[in-house]
Design a protein around this motif. Structure first.
Motif, PDB file in Angstrom:
ATOM      1  N   GLN A  23       0.812  -1.361   0.107  1.00 57.86           N
ATOM      2  CA  GLN A  23       0.083   0.208  -0.030  1.00 57.86           C
ATOM      3  C   GLN A  23       0.798   1.199  -0.040  1.00 57.86           C
ATOM      4  O   GLN A  23       0.324   2.326  -0.057  1.00 57.86           O
ATOM      5  CB  GLN A  23      -0.888   0.148   1.322  1.00 57.86           C
ATOM      6  CG  GLN A  23      -2.072  -1.007   1.201  1.00 57.86           C
ATOM      7  CD  GLN A  23      -2.817  -1.016   2.364  1.00 57.86           C
ATOM      8  OE1 GLN A  23      -3.730   0.126   2.736  1.00 57.86           O
ATOM      9  NE2 GLN A  23      -2.876  -1.963   3.491  1.00 57.86           N
ATOM     10  N   VAL A  24       2.207   1.122   0.105  1.00 56.70           N
ATOM     11  CA  VAL A  24       3.056   2.343   0.190  1.00 56.70           C
ATOM     12  C   VAL A  24       3.520   2.435  -1.292  1.00 56.70           C
ATOM     13  O   VAL A  24       4.404   1.563  -1.868  1.00 56.70           O
ATOM     14  CB  VAL A  24       4.329   2.357   1.230  1.00 56.70           C
ATOM     15  CG1 VAL A  24       5.014   3.359   1.380  1.00 56.70           C
ATOM     16  CG2 VAL A  24       3.510   1.971   2.760  1.00 56.70           C
ATOM     17  N   ALA A  25       3.362   3.598  -1.789  1.00 51.99           N
ATOM     18  CA  ALA A  25       3.874   3.984  -3.205  1.00 51.99           C
ATOM     19  C   ALA A  25       5.425   3.851  -3.107  1.00 51.99           C
ATOM     20  O   ALA A  25       6.266   4.200  -2.300  1.00 51.99           O
ATOM     21  CB  ALA A  25       3.418   5.332  -3.521  1.00 51.99           C
ATOM     22  N   GLY A  26       5.841   3.032  -4.245  1.00 45.18           N
ATOM     23  CA  GLY A  26       7.293   3.050  -4.550  1.00 45.18           C
ATOM     24  C   GLY A  26       7.970   1.979  -4.083  1.00 45.18           C
ATOM     25  O   GLY A  26       8.960   1.657  -4.233  1.00 45.18           O
ATOM     26  N   PHE A  27       7.158   1.107  -3.381  1.00 46.53           N
ATOM     27  CA  PHE A  27       7.636  -0.231  -2.817  1.00 46.53           C
ATOM     28  C   PHE A  27       6.759  -1.388  -3.109  1.00 46.53           C
ATOM     29  O   PHE A  27       5.570  -1.338  -3.612  1.00 46.53           O
ATOM     30  CB  PHE A  27       7.202  -0.514  -1.345  1.00 46.53           C
ATOM     31  CG  PHE A  27       8.429   0.675  -0.357  1.00 46.53           C
ATOM     32  CD1 PHE A  27       9.312   0.193   0.352  1.00 46.53           C
ATOM     33  CD2 PHE A  27       8.004   1.898  -0.184  1.00 46.53           C
ATOM     34  CE1 PHE A  27      10.142   1.017   0.904  1.00 46.53           C
ATOM     35  CE2 PHE A  27       8.675   2.745   0.524  1.00 46.53           C
ATOM     36  CZ  PHE A  27      10.143   2.387   1.040  1.00 46.53           C
ATOM     37  N   ALA A  28       7.389  -2.537  -3.459  1.00 48.93           N
ATOM     38  CA  ALA A  28       6.730  -3.770  -3.959  1.00 48.93           C
ATOM     39  C   ALA A  28       7.564  -4.818  -3.258  1.00 48.93           C
ATOM     40  O   ALA A  28       8.788  -5.121  -2.996  1.00 48.93           O
ATOM     41  CB  ALA A  28       7.245  -4.110  -5.413  1.00 48.93           C
ATOM     42  N   VAL A  29       6.584  -6.043  -2.749  1.00 51.06           N
ATOM     43  CA  VAL A  29       6.962  -7.040  -1.919  1.00 51.06           C
ATOM     44  C   VAL A  29       7.609  -8.118  -3.201  1.00 51.06           C
ATOM     45  O   VAL A  29       6.810  -8.680  -4.125  1.00 51.06           O
ATOM     46  CB  VAL A  29       6.161  -7.757  -1.166  1.00 51.06           C
ATOM     47  CG1 VAL A  29       6.385  -9.041  -0.670  1.00 51.06           C
ATOM     48  CG2 VAL A  29       5.459  -6.793  -0.381  1.00 51.06           C
ATOM     49  N   ALA A  30       9.018  -8.449  -2.982  1.00 53.44           N
ATOM     50  CA  ALA A  30       9.681  -9.447  -4.166  1.00 53.44           C
ATOM     51  C   ALA A  30       9.251 -10.778  -3.394  1.00 53.44           C
ATOM     52  O   ALA A  30       9.261 -11.826  -4.423  1.00 53.44           O
ATOM     53  CB  ALA A  30      10.969  -9.252  -3.944  1.00 53.44           C
ATOM     54  N   GLY A  31       8.737 -10.961  -2.072  1.00 58.00           N
ATOM     55  CA  GLY A  31       8.923 -12.312  -1.535  1.00 58.00           C
ATOM     56  C   GLY A  31       8.274 -12.192   0.145  1.00 58.00           C
ATOM     57  O   GLY A  31       8.572 -11.384   0.568  1.00 58.00           O
ATOM     58  N   VAL A  32       7.658 -13.504   0.300  1.00 62.72           N
ATOM     59  CA  VAL A  32       7.485 -13.411   1.821  1.00 62.72           C
ATOM     60  C   VAL A  32       7.846 -15.172   2.268  1.00 62.72           C
ATOM     61  O   VAL A  32       7.695 -16.100   1.561  1.00 62.72           O
ATOM     62  CB  VAL A  32       5.873 -13.833   2.009  1.00 62.72           C
ATOM     63  CG1 VAL A  32       5.691 -13.682   3.548  1.00 62.72           C
ATOM     64  CG2 VAL A  32       5.378 -12.068   1.579  1.00 62.72           C
ATOM     65  N   VAL A  33       8.907 -14.864   3.356  1.00 67.72           N
ATOM     66  CA  VAL A  33       9.330 -16.313   3.679  1.00 67.72           C
ATOM     67  C   VAL A  33       9.131 -16.112   5.300  1.00 67.72           C
ATOM     68  O   VAL A  33       8.742 -15.096   5.742  1.00 67.72           O
ATOM     69  CB  VAL A  33      10.740 -16.532   3.479  1.00 67.72           C
ATOM     70  CG1 VAL A  33      10.831 -16.525   2.071  1.00 67.72           C
ATOM     71  CG2 VAL A  33      11.651 -15.371   4.156  1.00 67.72           C
TER      72      VAL A  33
END
Length: 223
Positions: A23-33
């Motif tokens: 939800q934060v502009a400019g950030f993307a989740v590459a993965g979750v471990v």
């Protein structure tokens, strides 16, 4: 985009953190471990910019993950998201290069503030060259910090400062004292006092905004 690896053993919390980051502009989740070993393997095969790291993992401690990343030559930044309040743990976190430390439980607004400040910090480090002086270095490091609520001037409260800070963080286009007052639920005079305090401490900037008629309106911008 700033790529983020979420490391959290609790599936529900991991999903919440992933949702918050997205939800934060400019950030993307590459993965979750969900473990330290998986975090290290992920970073080996998929470069990321920052790791959102829980410290209490099922197979190891988050500090051990940080040390393994550094030993392997990784320069990835780490934001600790943890319930660890022990001073020894906090000192160790600083020593291994943790750039932000967020205590659980926390709100979306608190995490957003940390991420936005981190993004501004990264922007100032883009490229090569040198800083012009000590003020530049101090400014870059101050970008990661929030005001010390314990040393506020008389008559100011940490809760109101946090509310105004969150309003400011969520307004990259700038905000006036009147608008901040409405969003934070305080008077215009109070909002201006806190905004001026943030500006005086390098956590906000003032700029005139010219409308169609009359005197320009002063707007406050993050950072």
């Amino acid at each position: 985009m700033i790529s983020v690896l979420v490391v959290e053993d609790d599936p529900v919390a991991a999903e919440a953190h992933r949702s918050y980051v997205e939800q934060v502009a400019g950030f993307a989740v590459a993965g979750v471990v969900h473990s330290g070993a998986d975090a290290l393997r992920f970073c080996e095969r998929t470069p990321v910019d920052v790791v959102l790291l829980d410290f209490y993992l099922p197979d190891t401690h988050g500090l051990t993950v940080c040390r393994a990343l550094r030993a392997g030559g990784s320069e990835v930044d780490v934001i600790a998201v943890t319930s660890a309040r022990d001073l020894a743990v906090i000192r160790s976190a600083v020593s291994v290069g943790v750039v932000q430390y967020l205590l659980k439980p926390f709100t979306f607004a608190s995490l957003r503030d940390k991420l936005v400040r981190y993004a501004r910090y990264r922007e100032q480090l883009v490229g090569s060259g040198e800083v012009s002086g000590q003020a530049d270095v101090d400014g870059m490091l101050a970008t990661l910090r929030t005001p010390d609520h314990r040393s506020l001037p008389k008559g100011m409260s940490g809760e109101t400062l946090q509310a105004i800070t969150e309003v400011l963080t969520g307004a990259p286009e700038g905000v006036s004292a009147a608008a901040a007052a409405d969003l934070a639920g305080v008077s215009r005079v109070t909002a201006r006092r806190y905004l001026e305090y943030l500006a005086e401490n390098g956590l906000a900037t003032r700029r005139p905004h010219y409308g169609q008629v009359g005197r320009p309106e002063v707007r406050f911008y993050p950072g």
